[in-house]
Design a protein around this motif. Sequence first.
Motif, PDB file in Angstrom:
ATOM      1  N   UNK A 110       0.838  -1.198   0.000  1.00  0.00           N
ATOM      2  CA  UNK A 110       0.000   0.000   0.000  1.00  0.00           C
ATOM      3  C   UNK A 110       0.877   1.254   0.000  1.00  0.00           C
ATOM      4  N   UNK A 111       1.881   1.267  -0.847  1.00  0.00           N
ATOM      5  CA  UNK A 111       2.799   2.403  -0.913  1.00  0.00           C
ATOM      6  C   UNK A 111       2.067   3.694  -1.295  1.00  0.00           C
ATOM      7  N   UNK A 112       0.931   3.567  -1.978  1.00  0.00           N
ATOM      8  CA  UNK A 112       0.143   4.736  -2.357  1.00  0.00           C
ATOM      9  C   UNK A 112      -0.738   5.262  -1.243  1.00  0.00           C
ATOM     10  N   UNK A 113      -0.690   4.594  -0.082  1.00  0.00           N
ATOM     11  CA  UNK A 113      -1.477   4.984   1.093  1.00  0.00           C
ATOM     12  C   UNK A 113      -2.963   5.075   0.770  1.00  0.00           C
ATOM     13  N   UNK A 114      -3.496   4.041   0.132  1.00  0.00           N
ATOM     14  CA  UNK A 114      -4.915   4.004  -0.197  1.00  0.00           C
ATOM     15  C   UNK A 114      -5.760   4.022   1.072  1.00  0.00           C
ATOM     16  N   UNK A 115      -6.831   4.798   1.036  1.00  0.00           N
ATOM     17  CA  UNK A 115      -7.782   4.827   2.145  1.00  0.00           C
ATOM     18  C   UNK A 115      -8.569   3.523   2.138  1.00  0.00           C
ATOM     19  N   UNK A 116      -8.830   2.978   3.327  1.00  0.00           N
ATOM     20  CA  UNK A 116      -9.625   1.754   3.415  1.00  0.00           C
ATOM     21  C   UNK A 116     -10.701   1.920   4.481  1.00  0.00           C
ATOM     22  N   UNK A 117     -11.817   1.233   4.240  1.00  0.00           N
ATOM     23  CA  UNK A 117     -12.934   1.178   5.178  1.00  0.00           C
ATOM     24  C   UNK A 117     -12.989  -0.238   5.712  1.00  0.00           C
ATOM     25  N   UNK A 118     -12.942  -0.382   7.032  1.00  0.00           N
ATOM     26  CA  UNK A 118     -12.941  -1.708   7.632  1.00  0.00           C
ATOM     27  C   UNK A 118     -13.554  -1.632   9.030  1.00  0.00           C
ATOM     28  N   UNK A 119     -13.412  -2.705   9.769  1.00  0.00           N
ATOM     29  CA  UNK A 119     -13.913  -2.737  11.150  1.00  0.00           C
ATOM     30  C   UNK A 119     -13.005  -3.620  11.993  1.00  0.00           C
ATOM     31  N   UNK A 120     -13.098  -3.438  13.296  1.00  0.00           N
ATOM     32  CA  UNK A 120     -12.382  -4.272  14.262  1.00  0.00           C
ATOM     33  C   UNK A 120     -13.301  -4.562  15.440  1.00  0.00           C
ATOM     34  N   UNK A 121     -13.057  -5.692  16.069  1.00  0.00           N
ATOM     35  CA  UNK A 121     -13.761  -6.027  17.302  1.00  0.00           C
ATOM     36  C   UNK A 121     -12.839  -5.691  18.472  1.00  0.00           C
ATOM     37  N   UNK A 122     -13.356  -4.901  19.393  1.00  0.00           N
ATOM     38  CA  UNK A 122     -12.612  -4.537  20.592  1.00  0.00           C
ATOM     39  C   UNK A 122     -13.131  -5.391  21.749  1.00  0.00           C
ATOM     40  N   UNK A 123     -12.273  -6.230  22.350  1.00  0.00           N
ATOM     41  CA  UNK A 123     -12.701  -7.068  23.473  1.00  0.00           C
ATOM     42  C   UNK A 123     -12.536  -6.326  24.800  1.00  0.00           C
ATOM     43  N   UNK A 124     -13.384  -6.675  25.762  1.00  0.00           N
ATOM     44  CA  UNK A 124     -13.311  -6.080  27.096  1.00  0.00           C
ATOM     45  C   UNK A 124     -13.510  -7.169  28.147  1.00  0.00           C
ATOM     46  N   UNK A 125     -12.633  -7.181  29.125  1.00  0.00           N
ATOM     47  CA  UNK A 125     -12.784  -8.052  30.310  1.00  0.00           C
ATOM     48  C   UNK A 125     -13.030  -9.510  29.935  1.00  0.00           C
ATOM     49  N   UNK A 126     -12.280 -10.023  28.970  1.00  0.00           N
ATOM     50  CA  UNK A 126     -12.506 -11.397  28.517  1.00  0.00           C
ATOM     51  C   UNK A 126     -12.114 -12.405  29.583  1.00  0.00           C
ATOM     52  N   UNK A 127     -12.854 -13.525  29.654  1.00  0.00           N
ATOM     53  CA  UNK A 127     -12.505 -14.579  30.616  1.00  0.00           C
ATOM     54  C   UNK A 127     -11.205 -15.274  30.204  1.00  0.00           C
ATOM     55  N   UNK A 128     -10.583 -15.954  31.132  1.00  0.00           N
ATOM     56  CA  UNK A 128      -9.314 -16.640  30.865  1.00  0.00           C
ATOM     57  C   UNK A 128      -9.492 -17.870  29.980  1.00  0.00           C
ATOM     58  N   UNK A 129     -10.616 -18.544  30.102  1.00  0.00           N
ATOM     59  CA  UNK A 129     -10.871 -19.761  29.343  1.00  0.00           C
ATOM     60  C   UNK A 129     -10.987 -19.436  27.842  1.00  0.00           C
ATOM     61  N   UNK A 130     -10.184 -20.094  26.995  1.00  0.00           N
ATOM     62  CA  UNK A 130     -10.210 -19.799  25.552  1.00  0.00           C
ATOM     63  C   UNK A 130     -11.589 -19.978  24.912  1.00  0.00           C
ATOM     64  N   UNK A 131     -12.321 -21.013  25.306  1.00  0.00           N
ATOM     65  CA  UNK A 131     -13.652 -21.221  24.717  1.00  0.00           C
ATOM     66  C   UNK A 131     -14.625 -20.127  25.136  1.00  0.00           C
ATOM     67  N   UNK A 132     -14.524 -19.707  26.377  1.00  0.00           N
ATOM     68  CA  UNK A 132     -15.392 -18.630  26.859  1.00  0.00           C
ATOM     69  C   UNK A 132     -15.031 -17.312  26.162  1.00  0.00           C
TER      70      UNK A 132
END
Length: 160
Positions: A110-132
């Motif tokens: 992306x040397x041309x610094x193209x603008x992109x539209x995307x999304x991210x998931x922000x986690x909060x206070x996640x439990x220690x158990x990987x499945x949870x």
Amino acid sequence: MSARNVSTCLVLAAGLALVPALSVAQQAPRSVTPEALGKYWVMIHASLEADVPLGGRRMTGPGCATVSFVVEKTGRTSNIKVQKVEPPGDLGAVAASAAASLVFEPTIANAGRDRVFSSLIFPFNLPADPQARTAVMEKCVIAPLRWSDPAARGEARPVP
């Protein structure tokens, strides 16, 4: 040619020189999935900061928020919109604040610094158990977003 004609020609030439720059500035960003964002921009991890409201609703339990945004040519985010919050409460405001603080660097591809539209998931206070942890995060997975969809970027849809 009179002085008035010369100045008029110079003003017109200057205005025409700006037309390509304006059309580039108004170009829609490329829509990319969260998984493909790293092909265009890499987040600078030291950039993450967030405002957390005092006494916010549902702030202490596990949760997540999905936020969409545009990564601009500068590497800063704009057009930030909370798409989903689980559980409903004030975690969305915290995630939006975090998204506003993000800073990205372009990849070699992306040397041309193209603008992109995307999304991210922000986690909060996640439990220690990987499945949870996975169970909490799956609640914030959304369908791929397109910049061409006004609802995805927070605009009202025209009434037919």
